[in-house]
Scaffold this active site. Structure first.
Site, PDB file in Angstrom:
ATOM      1  N   ARG A 213      21.726  37.445  61.948  1.00 46.93           N
ATOM      2  CA  ARG A 213      20.418  38.083  62.143  1.00 46.93           C
ATOM      3  C   ARG A 213      19.286  37.317  61.450  1.00 46.93           C
ATOM      4  NH1 ARG A 213      20.765  44.070  60.672  1.00 46.93           N
ATOM      5  NH2 ARG A 213      22.267  43.395  59.122  1.00 46.93           N
ATOM      6  N   GLU A 214      19.364  35.990  61.514  1.00 46.35           N
ATOM      7  CA  GLU A 214      18.356  35.149  60.882  1.00 46.35           C
ATOM      8  C   GLU A 214      16.965  35.415  61.469  1.00 46.35           C
ATOM      9  OE1 GLU A 214      21.249  34.129  62.003  1.00 46.35           O
ATOM     10  OE2 GLU A 214      22.221  32.814  60.532  1.00 46.35           O
ATOM     11  N   LEU A 215      16.899  35.566  62.799  1.00 47.99           N
ATOM     12  CA  LEU A 215      15.592  35.729  63.432  1.00 47.99           C
ATOM     13  C   LEU A 215      14.980  37.084  63.078  1.00 47.99           C
ATOM     14  CD1 LEU A 215      13.640  34.231  65.324  1.00 47.99           C
ATOM     15  CD2 LEU A 215      14.528  35.638  67.171  1.00 47.99           C
ATOM     16  N   LYS A 216      15.832  38.089  63.019  1.00 46.78           N
ATOM     17  CA  LYS A 216      15.359  39.413  62.626  1.00 46.78           C
ATOM     18  C   LYS A 216      14.724  39.329  61.236  1.00 46.78           C
ATOM     19  CE  LYS A 216      17.159  43.593  60.577  1.00 46.78           C
ATOM     20  NZ  LYS A 216      16.565  44.668  61.349  1.00 46.78           N
TER      21      LYS A 216
ATOM     22  N   LYS B 112      13.965  51.299  78.516  1.00 45.22           N
ATOM     23  CA  LYS B 112      15.295  50.703  78.628  1.00 45.22           C
ATOM     24  C   LYS B 112      15.374  49.658  79.739  1.00 45.22           C
ATOM     25  CE  LYS B 112      17.704  53.285  75.776  1.00 45.22           C
ATOM     26  NZ  LYS B 112      18.881  53.090  74.965  1.00 45.22           N
TER      27      LYS B 112
ATOM     28  N   ASP C 122      23.455  67.417  70.623  1.00 49.92           N
ATOM     29  CA  ASP C 122      22.408  66.505  71.089  1.00 49.92           C
ATOM     30  C   ASP C 122      22.897  65.622  72.226  1.00 49.92           C
ATOM     31  OD1 ASP C 122      20.578  67.335  69.162  1.00 49.92           O
ATOM     32  OD2 ASP C 122      21.312  65.893  67.685  1.00 49.92           O
TER      33      ASP C 122
ATOM     34  N   GLU D 225      20.054  57.913  80.203  1.00 48.43           N
ATOM     35  CA  GLU D 225      20.280  56.465  80.205  1.00 48.43           C
ATOM     36  C   GLU D 225      21.521  56.056  80.973  1.00 48.43           C
ATOM     37  OE1 GLU D 225      19.233  56.232  75.567  1.00 48.43           O
ATOM     38  OE2 GLU D 225      20.930  55.053  76.244  1.00 48.43           O
TER      39      GLU D 225
ATOM     40  N   HIS E  33       6.848  59.891  66.067  1.00 50.74           N
ATOM     41  CA  HIS E  33       6.943  58.426  66.090  1.00 50.74           C
ATOM     42  C   HIS E  33       5.894  57.742  65.241  1.00 50.74           C
ATOM     43  CE1 HIS E  33       8.935  59.903  69.735  1.00 50.74           C
ATOM     44  NE2 HIS E  33       9.803  58.966  69.442  1.00 50.74           N
TER      45      HIS E  33
ATOM     46  N   CYS F 285      11.377  65.249  67.903  1.00 44.13           N
ATOM     47  CA  CYS F 285      12.692  64.671  67.614  1.00 44.13           C
ATOM     48  C   CYS F 285      12.975  64.838  66.123  1.00 44.13           C
ATOM     49  CB  CYS F 285      12.704  63.191  68.014  1.00 44.13           C
ATOM     50  SG  CYS F 285      14.354  62.453  68.048  1.00 44.13           S
TER      51      CYS F 285
HETATM   52  N1  GLN Z   1      19.679  65.591  65.657  1.00 41.75           N
HETATM   53  C1  GLN Z   1      19.226  64.240  65.700  1.00 41.75           C
HETATM   54  C2  GLN Z   1      18.164  64.020  64.648  1.00 41.75           C
HETATM   55  O1  GLN Z   1      17.392  64.871  64.412  1.00 41.75           O
HETATM   56  C3  GLN Z   1      18.663  63.892  67.056  1.00 41.75           C
HETATM   57  C4  GLN Z   1      18.227  62.459  67.139  1.00 41.75           C
HETATM   58  C5  GLN Z   1      17.882  61.982  68.526  1.00 41.75           C
HETATM   59  O2  GLN Z   1      17.598  62.743  69.400  1.00 41.75           O
HETATM   60  N2  GLN Z   1      17.886  60.711  68.734  1.00 41.75           N
HETATM   61  O3  GLN Z   1      18.078  62.955  64.049  1.00 41.75           O
HETATM   62 ZN    ZN Z   2      15.390  63.033  69.849  1.00 39.29          ZN
END
Ligand code: GLN
Ligand code: ZN
Length: 773
Positions: free
Chosen positions: A15-18, A116, A613, A619, A708, A740
């Protein structure tokens, strides 16, 4: 018979580039040091392939962040919000700001969206096209990299994403045009670029058109034909390799065969059946590149079946017109199995069955020698061992376990009976009688901030620097603090915080049978971020309880319900390297049964709400529409199986962190979770439209807090969102929660945001009086 590589991993074997990129972003190394690090990695890859004897070695498969972003930058597709930075920043920093956003001197410029790459776990950056998009050549990355290799004595094959895939993978910035219309203004810039490449000595170019494997309509097909014919036809002196991967292109065979093209690459791992169509009536000027070594998984090649496939083509075309290759870019697999030295890592018999990027290159040459009858005694011994290892694998007692297979078989027989005992309306009444939750119940998605202290404790515990007891004491203390805090703020359904988990899939993989872990099996996820997926090699079952202790402990601290938190079978499957000796469906069902054991034990121990979850459900959706129904059927059933047999009173939640539900909404209904939480805050709840249209019957928690970014949403903002949500859905069905988990956030912003979220919940309750029925 030649060999080619479509792309090589680029993050560096260690992982040098990372590390270099992250150091540069932090300001601890200079731009020229970063460039030097990139150069070293490219040279290592080219030299390795050259020494192995690869005929068509790729260049421009390297990227500091993402190959689609590179192309957007190279063709001047730089969204106007970045334009003011052009004066201020170096070209490299402008590129990085498109990838990562720019937050400096009071500016806040959001990066390109990330999504993705087909059905892989790689994320690319989505180009944004304007109606009158102006394309122009911007920078010389692709030319410089070719020259750099040439200076090292290696003539490479530059790799370019083709014009139609480039457009299709992007999005329109305005509503009133179709970005594919831009193909005709984009084409001259491709031609200009390729002309420049020809001038510096390029004689072979790989054009990737992965979108050829998607379901094309007539307009797209015609556009493809026109554009590719003109592109290839403009350079009689250049050998073009048209690369497709991840699915079959047999529906397009007729016109593809007529293109002025030299090499067509087929993914014969995903779609071996397409070979027949292509070896029939192939024009004599066209060669086939046979993708027979899996570029997406870490298992070693089945030399026998690969040979059968290639021999079929050999008979028709002769060895001159055949190129051997991995199925797709090797970007999706780790570098080198030789780096897996640690005795605590992979069990020897599992490692013996694996191949990473470097080993896959060796496999190509072994196959070539076997097929051209130039194999020596050593090769023949490897072949015999290979054949034997596949049959031993089938009988290995740690791989195949009769008890597990029998259970899956039983389940398959009663497929349609796998569902909750009662309807949602009956269940919710009993659940409500037990839980007594207020109107607009509030909850969290699962994880709470993971502090540096926590990470340090985890590392020390792994290195045995602190005792297990000490580590557990720390985790329990964190749980207790989290429970107290949620009680104080006034959350209704609490979480324990997932402090004991490093990763939501790894945690379960480590506790289930049938999983193994690499030490250094990193693959790029996006930019400098890598993942180290678990390896599912054998039949999966639950050896012992995995989360019961923690859940019971957390519940013992409070009278409010604390959710049991589990990862669902499809997400565990999707984020692992999965065995190939049985259908993915069988593996999913095995995982579902293992999770079910845990669900039932949580229920038995008094846990009243269990969340399973499934953020990766979507995906896994196959690229071809014709295959989606079957997948959704077993994916939904796996989820239902994971909580099959719970009492009506036990409330099942699920969580998915995306909101694109339009094409899978009926499957979401079929999952029949009592409560689903989804990501919606950034879309102003518009994404709930589809739930409204189908009158989604169960409860939903549309996220009101975008986790986020460190930004703290205000009370009004979230109240507005909840009002918006109640325009789409009956208020009785709405839960209040973030988008999330909060694992990557800091405690400070989390505390304030959740306090605001609870305040806005209270305002909703006051504003929309609840009619008790
Ligand atoms: N229960 C997980 C969390 O809260 C759900 C994460 C996810 O949806 N990627 O971290
Ligand atoms: Zn989530």
């Amino acid at each position: 018979m030649q060999t080619q590589i479509l792309g090589f991993p680029r993050i560096g074997a260690n992982r040098e580039l990372k590390k270099a990129c992250e150091a540069y972003w932090k300001g601890t190394i200079s731009l020229s040091e970063l460039k030097q690090a990139g150069k070293e990695e490219r040279l290592k890859n080219w030299t390795f392939q050259k020494e192995k004897g690869v005929d068509l070695i790729p260049s421009n498969d390297f990227s500091f962040y993402d190959q689609v972003a590179d192309l957007a930058y190279m063709f001047g597709v730089i969204p106007s919000r970045f334009q003011f930075l052009q004066e201020e920043l170096s070209p490299e920093d402008l590129y990085f700001s498109m990838c990562r956003g720019y937050q400096k001197n009071g500016n806040d410029v959001v990066p390109l969206e990330m999504t993705k790459w087909f059905d892989t776990n790689y994320h690319y950056l989505v180009p944004e096209f304007e109606k009158n998009q102006n394309f122009f050549l911007n920078g010389n990355k692709i030319i410089d990299e070719f020259k750099e290799a040439l200076d090292a004595g290696i003539k490479t094959k530059p790799v370019l994403l083709g014009p139609i895939s480039f457009l299709k993978l992007g999005k329109e910035k305005q509503d009133d045009f179709n970005r594919l219309e831009l193909a005709h203004t984009l084409l001259p810039v491709y031609i200009e670029l390729i002309g420049k490449l020809e001038n510096v000595g390029v004689d072979c170019i790989q054009i990737d058109e992965p979108c050829l494997v998607t379901d094309l309509d007539d307009y797209e097909r015609k556009l493809y034909r026109v554009i590719l014919t003109e592109l290839f036809g403009s350079f009689p002196g250049i050998k073009f390799v048209l690369a497709t991967y991840f699915e079959s292109i047999e529906n397009e065979a007729n016109w593809l065969k007529k293109l002025p093209l030299e090499v067509l690459h087929l993914d014969l791992v995903r779609a071996p059946e397409q070979l027949d169509v292509f070896i029939e009536d192939l024009p004599s000027t066209l060669s086939l590149s046979l993708g027979i070594v899996n570029g997406r998984n870490i298992w070693k090649n089945n030399l026998e079946s690969s040979q059968i496939l290639v021999k079929k083509a050999l008979l028709k075309l002769g060895s001159e017109r055949i190129i051997l290759a991995p199925s797709c870019s090797l970007l999706h697999v780790p570098y080198d199995l030789e780096n897996e030295k640690d005795e605590n890592g992979l069990p020897a018999f599992v490692k013996g069955q694996m191949a990473f990027a470097k080993q896959k290159v060796d496999e190509l040459f072994l196959l070539k020698r076997l097929l051209t009858e130039s194999a020596d005694e050593k090769d023949l011994q490897i072949l015999r061992d290979n054949v034997e290892s596949f049959s031993e694998w089938r009988n290995h007692k740690e791989v195949n376990r009769q008890e597990v297979k029998c259970k899956v078989l039983e389940v398959s027989r009663i497929w349609n009976e796998i569902s909750r005992d009662s309807s949602f309306s009956e269940r919710i009444e009993k659940q409500q009688a037990r839980l007594n939750l207020p109107f607009f119940p509030s909850t969290m998605i699962g994880s709470l901030p993971q502090t540096n202290e926590l990470r340090k404790m985890r590392r020390s515990s792994l290195k045995n620097e602190i005792s297990k007891v000490e580590y557990e004491r720390f985790i329990n203390k964190s749980i207790e603090e989290a429970i107290r805090w949620q009680e104080e703020v006034g959350v209704d359904v609490l979480v324990h915080g997932e402090f004991e988990r490093n990763d939501m899939v790894e945690f379960f993989g480590e506790r289930l049978s049938g999983f193994a872990f690499t030490q250094n099996g990193w693959v790029q996820s996006y930019g400098s971020r890598g993942v180290k997926p678990p390896v599912i090699y054998g039949d999966v079952f639950r050896k012992e309880p995995m989360t019961v202790d923690v859940s019971v402990y957390a519940q013992s601290l409070t009278d409010k319900p604390v959710k049991g938190m589990l990862t669902g079978p499809i997400t565990i499957l999707q984020w692992s390297f999965v065995r190939e000796d049985q259908p993915r469906k069988s593996t999913a069902l095995q995982i579902a049964l293992a999770i079910r054991d845990e669900v039932l034990e949580l229920e038995e121990n008094g846990i009243s709400i269990i969340q399973i979850d499934e953020p990766a459900l979507r995906e896994g959706l196959p690229i071809k529409k014709a295959k989606q129904g079957e997948y959704l059927n077993w994916a939904v059933t796996s989820f239902k199986l994971s909580n099959w047999g719970v009492k009506d009173e036990t409330q099942i939640h699920t969580h998915m962190c995306y909101a694109e539900f339009n094409d899978i909404i009926s499957s979401i209904i079929d999952m029949d979770a009592d409560v689903i939480s989804i990501e919606t805050s950034r879309s102003q709840m518009e994404l709930l439209d589809v739930f409204a249209k189908v009158q989604y019957p169960n409860h939903i928690g549309p996220g009101v807090y975008d986790i986020h970014s460190p930004r703290i949403p205000s009370v009004t903002e979230m109240t507005d969102l909840l009002f918006a949500a109640s325009k789409y859905l009956p208020s009785d069905n709405i839960w209040v929660n973030p988008d999330c988990g909060l694992k990557t956030r800091g405690w400070e912003e989390t505390r304030k945001s959740i306090e605001n979220m609870i305040e806005s919940t209270k305002q909703m309750r006051a504003a929309i009086p609840h009619v008790v029925n």
